[in-house]
Scaffold this active site. Structure first.
Site, PDB file in Angstrom:
ATOM      1  N   ASN A   7       0.878  -1.174   0.000  1.00 29.71           N
ATOM      2  CA  ASN A   7       0.000   0.000   0.000  1.00 29.71           C
ATOM      3  C   ASN A   7       0.914   1.222   0.000  1.00 29.71           C
ATOM      4  O   ASN A   7       1.436   1.623   1.040  1.00 29.71           O
ATOM      5  CB  ASN A   7      -0.889  -0.045   1.256  1.00 29.71           C
ATOM      6  CG  ASN A   7      -1.893   1.078   1.278  1.00 29.71           C
ATOM      7  OD1 ASN A   7      -1.901   1.961   0.405  1.00 29.71           O
ATOM      8  ND2 ASN A   7      -2.757   1.072   2.282  1.00 29.71           N
ATOM      9  N   ARG A  89      -2.488  -2.147  -3.488  1.00 27.44           N
ATOM     10  CA  ARG A  89      -3.707  -1.369  -3.299  1.00 27.44           C
ATOM     11  C   ARG A  89      -3.597  -0.119  -4.177  1.00 27.44           C
ATOM     12  O   ARG A  89      -2.607   0.608  -4.104  1.00 27.44           O
ATOM     13  CB  ARG A  89      -3.810  -0.960  -1.832  1.00 27.44           C
ATOM     14  CG  ARG A  89      -5.034  -0.174  -1.561  1.00 27.44           C
ATOM     15  CD  ARG A  89      -5.154   0.163  -0.113  1.00 27.44           C
ATOM     16  NE  ARG A  89      -6.415   0.842   0.090  1.00 27.44           N
ATOM     17  CZ  ARG A  89      -6.815   1.315   1.241  1.00 27.44           C
ATOM     18  NH1 ARG A  89      -6.080   1.167   2.296  1.00 27.44           N
ATOM     19  NH2 ARG A  89      -7.977   1.926   1.336  1.00 27.44           N
ATOM     20  N   HIS A 178     -13.076   2.758  -0.163  1.00 29.77           N
ATOM     21  CA  HIS A 178     -13.108   1.670   0.820  1.00 29.77           C
ATOM     22  C   HIS A 178     -13.706   0.407   0.188  1.00 29.77           C
ATOM     23  O   HIS A 178     -14.259  -0.444   0.891  1.00 29.77           O
ATOM     24  CB  HIS A 178     -13.967   2.006   2.062  1.00 29.77           C
ATOM     25  CG  HIS A 178     -13.445   3.107   2.930  1.00 29.77           C
ATOM     26  ND1 HIS A 178     -14.267   4.063   3.482  1.00 29.77           N
ATOM     27  CD2 HIS A 178     -12.196   3.424   3.332  1.00 29.77           C
ATOM     28  CE1 HIS A 178     -13.550   4.900   4.204  1.00 29.77           C
ATOM     29  NE2 HIS A 178     -12.270   4.544   4.106  1.00 29.77           N
ATOM     30  N   LEU A 205     -16.986   2.669   9.460  1.00 30.68           N
ATOM     31  CA  LEU A 205     -16.839   3.902  10.232  1.00 30.68           C
ATOM     32  C   LEU A 205     -15.472   3.904  10.897  1.00 30.68           C
ATOM     33  O   LEU A 205     -15.219   3.134  11.823  1.00 30.68           O
ATOM     34  CB  LEU A 205     -17.949   4.001  11.292  1.00 30.68           C
ATOM     35  CG  LEU A 205     -19.387   3.753  10.803  1.00 30.68           C
ATOM     36  CD1 LEU A 205     -20.374   3.846  11.964  1.00 30.68           C
ATOM     37  CD2 LEU A 205     -19.778   4.717   9.685  1.00 30.68           C
ATOM     38  N   GLY A 206     -14.577   4.721  10.373  1.00 32.62           N
ATOM     39  CA  GLY A 206     -13.232   4.805  10.949  1.00 32.62           C
ATOM     40  C   GLY A 206     -12.829   6.256  11.009  1.00 32.62           C
ATOM     41  O   GLY A 206     -13.651   7.120  11.281  1.00 32.62           O
ATOM     42  N   ARG A 237     -12.868  15.116   7.720  1.00 36.88           N
ATOM     43  CA  ARG A 237     -13.551  15.523   6.484  1.00 36.88           C
ATOM     44  C   ARG A 237     -14.983  15.945   6.784  1.00 36.88           C
ATOM     45  O   ARG A 237     -15.660  15.305   7.598  1.00 36.88           O
ATOM     46  CB  ARG A 237     -13.580  14.377   5.473  1.00 36.88           C
ATOM     47  CG  ARG A 237     -12.222  13.971   4.958  1.00 36.88           C
ATOM     48  CD  ARG A 237     -12.383  13.019   3.768  1.00 36.88           C
ATOM     49  NE  ARG A 237     -11.131  12.383   3.425  1.00 36.88           N
ATOM     50  CZ  ARG A 237     -10.885  11.068   3.539  1.00 36.88           C
ATOM     51  NH1 ARG A 237     -11.823  10.240   3.979  1.00 36.88           N
ATOM     52  NH2 ARG A 237      -9.716  10.596   3.199  1.00 36.88           N
ATOM     53  N   PHE A 281     -12.629   9.298  18.083  1.00 38.90           N
ATOM     54  CA  PHE A 281     -13.916   9.126  18.761  1.00 38.90           C
ATOM     55  C   PHE A 281     -13.773   8.793  20.247  1.00 38.90           C
ATOM     56  O   PHE A 281     -14.691   9.048  21.031  1.00 38.90           O
ATOM     57  CB  PHE A 281     -14.758   8.066  18.033  1.00 38.90           C
ATOM     58  CG  PHE A 281     -15.431   8.632  16.812  1.00 38.90           C
ATOM     59  CD1 PHE A 281     -14.693   8.946  15.674  1.00 38.90           C
ATOM     60  CD2 PHE A 281     -16.793   8.894  16.803  1.00 38.90           C
ATOM     61  CE1 PHE A 281     -15.303   9.504  14.555  1.00 38.90           C
ATOM     62  CE2 PHE A 281     -17.415   9.446  15.685  1.00 38.90           C
ATOM     63  CZ  PHE A 281     -16.668   9.759  14.570  1.00 38.90           C
ATOM     64  N   GLU A 331     -16.263  -1.031  14.733  1.00 34.76           N
ATOM     65  CA  GLU A 331     -15.936  -2.266  15.451  1.00 34.76           C
ATOM     66  C   GLU A 331     -15.817  -2.041  16.954  1.00 34.76           C
ATOM     67  O   GLU A 331     -16.055  -2.962  17.735  1.00 34.76           O
ATOM     68  CB  GLU A 331     -14.591  -2.828  14.944  1.00 34.76           C
ATOM     69  CG  GLU A 331     -14.660  -3.355  13.524  1.00 34.76           C
ATOM     70  CD  GLU A 331     -13.279  -3.604  12.914  1.00 34.76           C
ATOM     71  OE1 GLU A 331     -12.324  -3.890  13.665  1.00 34.76           O
ATOM     72  OE2 GLU A 331     -13.157  -3.517  11.683  1.00 34.76           O
ATOM     73  N   GLU A 381      -8.989  -5.650   4.940  1.00 33.23           N
ATOM     74  CA  GLU A 381      -8.711  -5.271   3.551  1.00 33.23           C
ATOM     75  C   GLU A 381      -7.512  -6.040   2.994  1.00 33.23           C
ATOM     76  O   GLU A 381      -7.497  -6.418   1.832  1.00 33.23           O
ATOM     77  CB  GLU A 381      -8.455  -3.759   3.475  1.00 33.23           C
ATOM     78  CG  GLU A 381      -9.709  -2.961   3.739  1.00 33.23           C
ATOM     79  CD  GLU A 381      -9.447  -1.485   3.978  1.00 33.23           C
ATOM     80  OE1 GLU A 381      -9.383  -0.744   3.007  1.00 33.23           O
ATOM     81  OE2 GLU A 381      -9.313  -1.084   5.144  1.00 33.23           O
TER      82      GLU A 381
HETATM   83  P1  ADP Z   1      -8.626   4.664   9.077  1.00 34.19           P
HETATM   84  O1  ADP Z   1      -9.740   5.358   8.368  1.00 34.19           O
HETATM   85  O2  ADP Z   1      -7.444   5.528   9.335  1.00 34.19           O
HETATM   86  O3  ADP Z   1      -8.304   3.291   8.543  1.00 34.19           O
HETATM   87  P2  ADP Z   1      -9.597   3.194  11.368  1.00 34.19           P
HETATM   88  O4  ADP Z   1     -10.603   2.361  10.710  1.00 34.19           O
HETATM   89  O5  ADP Z   1      -8.357   2.532  11.885  1.00 34.19           O
HETATM   90  O6  ADP Z   1      -9.209   4.459  10.509  1.00 34.19           O
HETATM   91  O7  ADP Z   1     -10.297   3.959  12.571  1.00 34.19           O
HETATM   92  C1  ADP Z   1      -9.578   4.815  13.397  1.00 34.19           C
HETATM   93  C2  ADP Z   1     -10.535   5.448  14.375  1.00 34.19           C
HETATM   94  O8  ADP Z   1     -11.205   4.435  15.117  1.00 34.19           O
HETATM   95  C3  ADP Z   1      -9.838   6.306  15.419  1.00 34.19           C
HETATM   96  O9  ADP Z   1      -9.672   7.611  14.984  1.00 34.19           O
HETATM   97  C4  ADP Z   1     -10.798   6.233  16.563  1.00 34.19           C
HETATM   98  O10 ADP Z   1     -11.680   7.327  16.448  1.00 34.19           O
HETATM   99  C5  ADP Z   1     -11.597   4.981  16.372  1.00 34.19           C
HETATM  100  N1  ADP Z   1     -11.371   3.981  17.426  1.00 34.19           N
HETATM  101  C6  ADP Z   1     -10.386   3.097  17.534  1.00 34.19           C
HETATM  102  N2  ADP Z   1     -10.510   2.375  18.662  1.00 34.19           N
HETATM  103  C7  ADP Z   1     -11.617   2.825  19.292  1.00 34.19           C
HETATM  104  C8  ADP Z   1     -12.296   2.509  20.502  1.00 34.19           C
HETATM  105  N3  ADP Z   1     -11.849   1.571  21.315  1.00 34.19           N
HETATM  106  N4  ADP Z   1     -13.409   3.192  20.803  1.00 34.19           N
HETATM  107  C9  ADP Z   1     -13.863   4.152  19.978  1.00 34.19           C
HETATM  108  N5  ADP Z   1     -13.274   4.506  18.836  1.00 34.19           N
HETATM  109  C10 ADP Z   1     -12.167   3.858  18.488  1.00 34.19           C
END
Ligand code: ADP
Length: 397
Positions: A7, A89, A178, A205-206, A237, A281, A331, A381
């Site tokens: 990647n 990727r 995604h 949702l990340g 964003r 978050f 997750e 992924e």
């Molecule tokens: P990316 O879009 O960079 O791949 P990810 O899917 O790894 O992002 O998500 C990252 C986000 O997940 C972090 O910014 C955080 O907000 C959230 N996150 C990670 N662990 C937790 C947790 N235990 N509780 C709540 N939010 C979490």
């Protein structure tokens, strides 16, 4: 079989060596500061190694990656010949790519053609591809596109209601991103629910977030657009916004469009809503618990917009059977899942708070009475890239 997953970003390159059949990752790492100085972060045998290695270009990063993979102490293979294929990727496949494919000169030319659509990522992805070709000229290389899974969307979902010439001449339309994650979760969910014909909404949702409406495993609609800026608000964003906001801000604050878009991509979203407390978050949850109303609003707005899209996609598909949550927030954040599902009672969504009280596991969190099955399905992924790569390489033999 060993698949090397690459990647490549503009100044970084992530890698994993994976067995696509078992999903076992024997080594993974990150080359960072490419073009600046160069640092390799390598994980194998449960240990982390950090080395400063000059990386003027992606070629040196690939060379450093291969060297450490065959290193007698930190490596996991004896020779580069043990790498059976490389899966890359690639961000934007434009209207050229409907699926992953084996890389040849035509494919490279088509990825180049998509550079105007992915001006930051596609050139970096191409550098990764060319660097691998140079050092492993006989190893098959596969391109896996972030946009490909969404190419089954019908025109009513992907066309923008702007003059046709922009679509015909410039391929401006909704693409979505995604895709590898949505594809993995759709495939895995079909295995978990034991059927192939069903309607689902996947919430990835990340830090970046997108949602997809998926019918019988095929994407019908997705929230991101020409770029990953569209859809629900994200870490930094803005998500969907009236385009006239750009005009207003540029005129009033003397910004050019690039500067304004940079603000919408990097300084907006829940970060901005929280009063710049955080894009994470977990920090927003803590802030909200401590009584910070902006942190609470950031989470509330995010969950509201996610729930709105579930409703929109239920309308688009005339109902949904399964709702899935994936990626960092989906997750791990039970509060976000609960708040989103709270809006969806009218669809017959009902989750069990005890089942929802978990993180990062494949688990059904809906009650027996719920009309919609709700699942947490951790995304993978890299496994999807490795599986696509292995499948194509085997088929070509
Ligand atoms: P990316 O879009 O960079 O791949 P990810 O899917 O790894 O992002 O998500 C990252 C986000 O997940 C972090 O910014 C955080 O907000 C959230 N996150 C990670 N662990 C937790 C947790 N235990 N509780 C709540 N939010 C979490």
């Amino acid at each position: 079989m060993n698949v090397l997953i690459i990647n490549a970003g503009s100044s970084s390159l992530k890698y994993q060596l994976m067995d696509p059949e078992t999903g076992v990752v024997s080594a993974k790492g990150l080359c960072e500061r490419i073009g600046i100085d160069g640092r390799l972060n390598h994980n194998a045998h449960g240990e982390k190694v950090v080395k400063d290695i000059p990386m003027p270009t992606h070629s040196e990063a690939i060379a450093a990656t291969l060297e450490i993979l065959v290193d007698p102490v930190n490596g996991v293979i004896k020779s580069v010949d043990e790498i059976d294929a490389v899966g890359h990727r690639v961000l934007h496949g434009g209207m050229e790519f409907f699926d992953s494919c084996i890389i040849n000169d035509e494919v490279i030319a088509a990825i180049e053609k998509c550079i105007p659509l992915g001006p930051l990522h596609n050139p970096a992805n191409l550098m990764g591809i060319r660097a691998c070709q140079a050092v492993m000229p006989t190893t098959p290389q596969v391109a896996v596109f972030d946009t490909a899974f969404h190419m089954t969307m019908p025109p009513k979902a992907y066309r923008y209601a702007i003059p046709t010439e922009y679509f015909k001449n410039d391929s401006l339309r909704r693409y979505g991103f995604h895709g590898t994650s949505h594809k993995y979760v759709a495939k895995r969910t079909a295995e978990l629910v034991g059927k192939t014909a069903f309607k689902m909404v996947n919430c990835h949702l990340g830090n970046g977030s997108s949602m997809s409406a998926i019918k019988d495993g095929k994407c019908q609609d997705t929230t991101m657009g020409l770029t990953p800026l569209a859809g629900v608000p994200m870490g930094t964003r803005s998500g969907d916004i009236d385009a006239a906001v750009v005009q207003f801000i540029c005129n009033k604050y003397g910004m050019n469009v690039d500067e304004c878009l940079n603000m919408l991509n990097k300084k907006s979203g829940v970060l901005a809503l929280s009063g710049n407390v955080s894009s994470d978050f977990r920090d927003l949850e803590n802030g909200a618990k401590e009584g910070n109303a902006d942190c609470a609003l950031a989470r509330e707005k995010f969950c509201y917009e996610v729930a709105k899209y579930v409703g929109a996609y239920a309308a688009a598909m005339n109902g949904i059977d399964v709702l899935t949550f994936t990626a960092g927030v989906g997750e791990n954040d039970k509060g976000v899942r609960a708040a989103v599902c709270e809006y969806l009672g009218y669809l017959g969504v009902e989750i069990d708070p005890e089942l929802n009280n978990c993180r990062g596991k494949e688990v059904k969190i809906s009650t027996a009475n719920s009309k919609v099955q709700v699942w947490i399905v951790p995304t993978n992924e890299e496994l999807m890239i490795a599986q696509d790569t292995a499948e194509l390489v085997k088929a070509a033999k």
